[in-house]
Design a protein around this motif. Structure first.
Motif, PDB file in Angstrom:
ATOM      1  N   THR A   6      38.039 -20.888  56.257  1.00 12.11           N
ATOM      2  CA  THR A   6      36.924 -19.997  55.936  1.00 12.11           C
ATOM      3  C   THR A   6      37.307 -19.053  54.798  1.00 12.11           C
ATOM      4  OG1 THR A   6      36.214 -20.102  58.237  1.00 12.11           O
ATOM      5  CG2 THR A   6      35.304 -18.315  56.900  1.00 12.11           C
ATOM      6  N   GLN A   7      38.491 -18.497  54.865  1.00 10.44           N
ATOM      7  CA  GLN A   7      38.946 -17.566  53.832  1.00 10.44           C
ATOM      8  C   GLN A   7      39.139 -18.278  52.499  1.00 10.44           C
ATOM      9  OE1 GLN A   7      42.092 -15.054  55.049  1.00 10.44           O
ATOM     10  NE2 GLN A   7      42.369 -14.150  53.049  1.00 10.44           N
ATOM     11  N   GLU A   8      39.708 -19.481  52.519  1.00  6.15           N
ATOM     12  CA  GLU A   8      39.884 -20.240  51.285  1.00  6.15           C
ATOM     13  C   GLU A   8      38.539 -20.568  50.656  1.00  6.15           C
ATOM     14  OE1 GLU A   8      44.050 -22.642  52.159  1.00  6.15           O
ATOM     15  OE2 GLU A   8      42.162 -23.496  52.853  1.00  6.15           O
ATOM     16  N   GLU A   9      37.581 -20.915  51.492  1.00  5.82           N
ATOM     17  CA  GLU A   9      36.244 -21.235  50.977  1.00  5.82           C
ATOM     18  C   GLU A   9      35.589 -20.008  50.353  1.00  5.82           C
ATOM     19  OE1 GLU A   9      32.032 -23.098  52.517  1.00  5.82           O
ATOM     20  OE2 GLU A   9      33.846 -23.467  53.677  1.00  5.82           O
ATOM     21  N   GLU A  10      35.751 -18.857  50.975  1.00  5.51           N
ATOM     22  CA  GLU A  10      35.183 -17.613  50.440  1.00  5.51           C
ATOM     23  C   GLU A  10      35.795 -17.279  49.072  1.00  5.51           C
ATOM     24  OE1 GLU A  10      34.323 -13.003  51.818  1.00  5.51           O
ATOM     25  OE2 GLU A  10      35.417 -14.333  53.160  1.00  5.51           O
ATOM     26  N   VAL A  11      37.108 -17.466  48.942  1.00  8.39           N
ATOM     27  CA  VAL A  11      37.777 -17.216  47.665  1.00  8.39           C
ATOM     28  C   VAL A  11      37.293 -18.210  46.611  1.00  8.39           C
ATOM     29  CG1 VAL A  11      40.007 -17.228  46.472  1.00  8.39           C
ATOM     30  CG2 VAL A  11      39.796 -16.104  48.690  1.00  8.39           C
ATOM     31  N   MET A  12      37.171 -19.482  46.980  1.00 11.30           N
ATOM     32  CA  MET A  12      36.692 -20.494  46.036  1.00 11.30           C
ATOM     33  C   MET A  12      35.272 -20.174  45.570  1.00 11.30           C
ATOM     34  SD  MET A  12      38.994 -22.644  45.134  1.00 11.30           S
ATOM     35  CE  MET A  12      37.955 -23.770  44.224  1.00 11.30           C
ATOM     36  N   GLN A  13      34.420 -19.693  46.467  1.00  2.00           N
ATOM     37  CA  GLN A  13      33.057 -19.311  46.086  1.00  2.00           C
ATOM     38  C   GLN A  13      33.099 -18.215  45.019  1.00  2.00           C
ATOM     39  OE1 GLN A  13      30.188 -20.728  46.887  1.00  2.00           O
ATOM     40  NE2 GLN A  13      31.147 -22.198  48.257  1.00  2.00           N
ATOM     41  N   ALA A  14      33.985 -17.233  45.196  1.00  2.00           N
ATOM     42  CA  ALA A  14      34.121 -16.151  44.217  1.00  2.00           C
ATOM     43  C   ALA A  14      34.618 -16.694  42.876  1.00  2.00           C
ATOM     44  CB  ALA A  14      35.078 -15.079  44.747  1.00  2.00           C
ATOM     45  N   ILE A  15      35.566 -17.617  42.920  1.00  2.00           N
ATOM     46  CA  ILE A  15      36.116 -18.196  41.696  1.00  2.00           C
ATOM     47  C   ILE A  15      35.045 -18.993  40.956  1.00  2.00           C
ATOM     48  CG2 ILE A  15      37.782 -19.886  40.809  1.00  2.00           C
ATOM     49  CD1 ILE A  15      39.631 -18.907  43.171  1.00  2.00           C
ATOM     50  N   TRP A  16      34.295 -19.811  41.668  1.00  2.00           N
ATOM     51  CA  TRP A  16      33.232 -20.600  41.038  1.00  2.00           C
ATOM     52  C   TRP A  16      32.157 -19.690  40.444  1.00  2.00           C
ATOM     53  CZ3 TRP A  16      33.562 -23.949  45.919  1.00  2.00           C
ATOM     54  CH2 TRP A  16      34.418 -25.033  45.703  1.00  2.00           C
ATOM     55  N   LYS A  17      31.870 -18.599  41.133  1.00  2.00           N
ATOM     56  CA  LYS A  17      30.822 -17.683  40.682  1.00  2.00           C
ATOM     57  C   LYS A  17      31.152 -17.077  39.320  1.00  2.00           C
ATOM     58  CE  LYS A  17      28.182 -13.713  42.326  1.00  2.00           C
ATOM     59  NZ  LYS A  17      28.009 -12.758  43.426  1.00  2.00           N
ATOM     60  N   ILE A  18      32.408 -16.665  39.125  1.00  2.00           N
ATOM     61  CA  ILE A  18      32.774 -16.017  37.859  1.00  2.00           C
ATOM     62  C   ILE A  18      33.536 -16.960  36.922  1.00  2.00           C
ATOM     63  CG2 ILE A  18      32.726 -13.690  38.812  1.00  2.00           C
ATOM     64  CD1 ILE A  18      35.788 -13.779  38.929  1.00  2.00           C
ATOM     65  N   LYS A  19      33.686 -18.211  37.344  1.00  2.00           N
ATOM     66  CA  LYS A  19      34.317 -19.255  36.511  1.00  2.00           C
ATOM     67  C   LYS A  19      35.754 -18.929  36.108  1.00  2.00           C
ATOM     68  CE  LYS A  19      29.904 -20.900  34.729  1.00  2.00           C
ATOM     69  NZ  LYS A  19      29.224 -20.673  35.917  1.00  2.00           N
ATOM     70  N   GLU A  28      36.512  -8.397  43.817  1.00  2.00           N
ATOM     71  CA  GLU A  28      35.274  -7.680  43.479  1.00  2.00           C
ATOM     72  C   GLU A  28      34.035  -8.501  43.826  1.00  2.00           C
ATOM     73  OE1 GLU A  28      35.578  -6.661  39.349  1.00  2.00           O
ATOM     74  OE2 GLU A  28      37.220  -5.251  39.711  1.00  2.00           O
ATOM     75  N   GLN A  29      34.158  -9.807  43.856  1.00  2.00           N
ATOM     76  CA  GLN A  29      33.027 -10.679  44.157  1.00  2.00           C
ATOM     77  C   GLN A  29      32.787 -10.841  45.665  1.00  2.00           C
ATOM     78  OE1 GLN A  29      30.993 -11.917  41.740  1.00  2.00           O
ATOM     79  NE2 GLN A  29      32.280 -10.648  40.437  1.00  2.00           N
ATOM     80  N   MET A  30      33.759 -10.471  46.463  1.00  2.00           N
ATOM     81  CA  MET A  30      33.670 -10.641  47.916  1.00  2.00           C
ATOM     82  C   MET A  30      33.042  -9.408  48.555  1.00  2.00           C
ATOM     83  SD  MET A  30      37.429 -12.358  48.278  1.00  2.00           S
ATOM     84  CE  MET A  30      37.290 -13.037  49.915  1.00  2.00           C
ATOM     85  N   THR A  31      32.243  -9.635  49.610  1.00  2.00           N
ATOM     86  CA  THR A  31      31.552  -8.515  50.256  1.00  2.00           C
ATOM     87  C   THR A  31      32.505  -7.586  50.989  1.00  2.00           C
ATOM     88  OG1 THR A  31      31.071 -10.004  52.098  1.00  2.00           O
ATOM     89  CG2 THR A  31      29.323  -9.644  50.492  1.00  2.00           C
ATOM     90  N   SER A  32      33.425  -8.106  51.759  1.00  2.00           N
ATOM     91  CA  SER A  32      34.423  -7.262  52.427  1.00  2.00           C
ATOM     92  C   SER A  32      35.779  -7.967  52.348  1.00  2.00           C
ATOM     93  CB  SER A  32      34.030  -6.972  53.872  1.00  2.00           C
ATOM     94  OG  SER A  32      33.796  -8.177  54.560  1.00  2.00           O
ATOM     95  N   PRO A  33      36.415  -7.846  51.189  1.00  5.07           N
ATOM     96  CA  PRO A  33      37.669  -8.577  50.979  1.00  5.07           C
ATOM     97  C   PRO A  33      38.816  -8.032  51.826  1.00  5.07           C
ATOM     98  CG  PRO A  33      37.305  -7.088  49.163  1.00  5.07           C
ATOM     99  CD  PRO A  33      36.063  -7.031  50.034  1.00  5.07           C
ATOM    100  N   PRO A  34      39.713  -8.911  52.240  1.00  4.00           N
ATOM    101  CA  PRO A  34      40.930  -8.441  52.908  1.00  4.00           C
ATOM    102  C   PRO A  34      41.869  -7.805  51.877  1.00  4.00           C
ATOM    103  CG  PRO A  34      40.934 -10.827  52.705  1.00  4.00           C
ATOM    104  CD  PRO A  34      39.617 -10.343  52.184  1.00  4.00           C
ATOM    105  N   ALA A  35      43.068  -7.499  52.275  1.00  2.00           N
ATOM    106  CA  ALA A  35      44.041  -6.867  51.378  1.00  2.00           C
ATOM    107  C   ALA A  35      44.356  -7.761  50.176  1.00  2.00           C
ATOM    108  CB  ALA A  35      45.326  -6.581  52.150  1.00  2.00           C
ATOM    109  N   TYR A  36      44.776  -7.124  49.097  1.00  2.00           N
ATOM    110  CA  TYR A  36      45.128  -7.838  47.860  1.00  2.00           C
ATOM    111  C   TYR A  36      46.144  -8.938  48.138  1.00  2.00           C
ATOM    112  CZ  TYR A  36      46.995  -8.725  43.192  1.00  2.00           C
ATOM    113  OH  TYR A  36      47.408  -9.335  42.045  1.00  2.00           O
ATOM    114  N   THR A  37      47.170  -8.616  48.915  1.00  2.00           N
ATOM    115  CA  THR A  37      48.233  -9.595  49.176  1.00  2.00           C
ATOM    116  C   THR A  37      47.708 -10.811  49.935  1.00  2.00           C
ATOM    117  OG1 THR A  37      48.882  -8.331  51.135  1.00  2.00           O
ATOM    118  CG2 THR A  37      50.132  -7.931  49.109  1.00  2.00           C
TER     119      THR A  37
END
Length: 71
Positions: A6-19, A28-37
Motif C-alpha cells: 500500500t505504501q509503495e503504491e502511494e509513493v508511486m502515485q505521487a511519482i507518476w503525478k509529478i513525473k 508534498e504530494q501525499m495527504t498524510s506522509p510518514p517520516a522522510y526516512t
C-alpha cells in the motif's frame, strides 16, 4: 510483475503525478506522509524492484518512474 505494498503504491502515485522528483517532492504530494526516512526507504525498495530509476544530483537523487502507470 511484483505486487506493490500500500505504501509503495502511494509513493508511486505521487511519482507518476509529478513525473519524477526528489523524496521531499513526493512527500508534498501525499495527504498524510510518514517520516522522510520511511519514504526514502520505500523509494529505495522501489528502485531495487526496478519500478524507479535514479540520477545523482549534487547530494541527492532524482527519481523517475521506470514503468508507466497503466502497466
Amino acid at each position: 510483475m511484483q505486487k506493490l505494498s500500500t505504501q509503495e503504491e502511494e509513493v508511486m502515485q505521487a511519482i507518476w503525478k509529478i513525473k519524477g522528483g526528489f523524496v521531499r517532492d513526493f512527500m508534498e504530494q501525499m495527504t498524510s506522509p510518514p517520516a522522510y526516512t520511511t519514504i526514502a526507504s520505500t523509494v529505495k525498495n522501489l528502485e531495487k524492484k526496478s519500478f524507479l530509476k535514479s540520477k545523482k544530483m549534487a547530494n541527492s537523487y532524482f527519481y523517475e518512474a521506470n514503468i508507466k502507470e497503466e502497466t
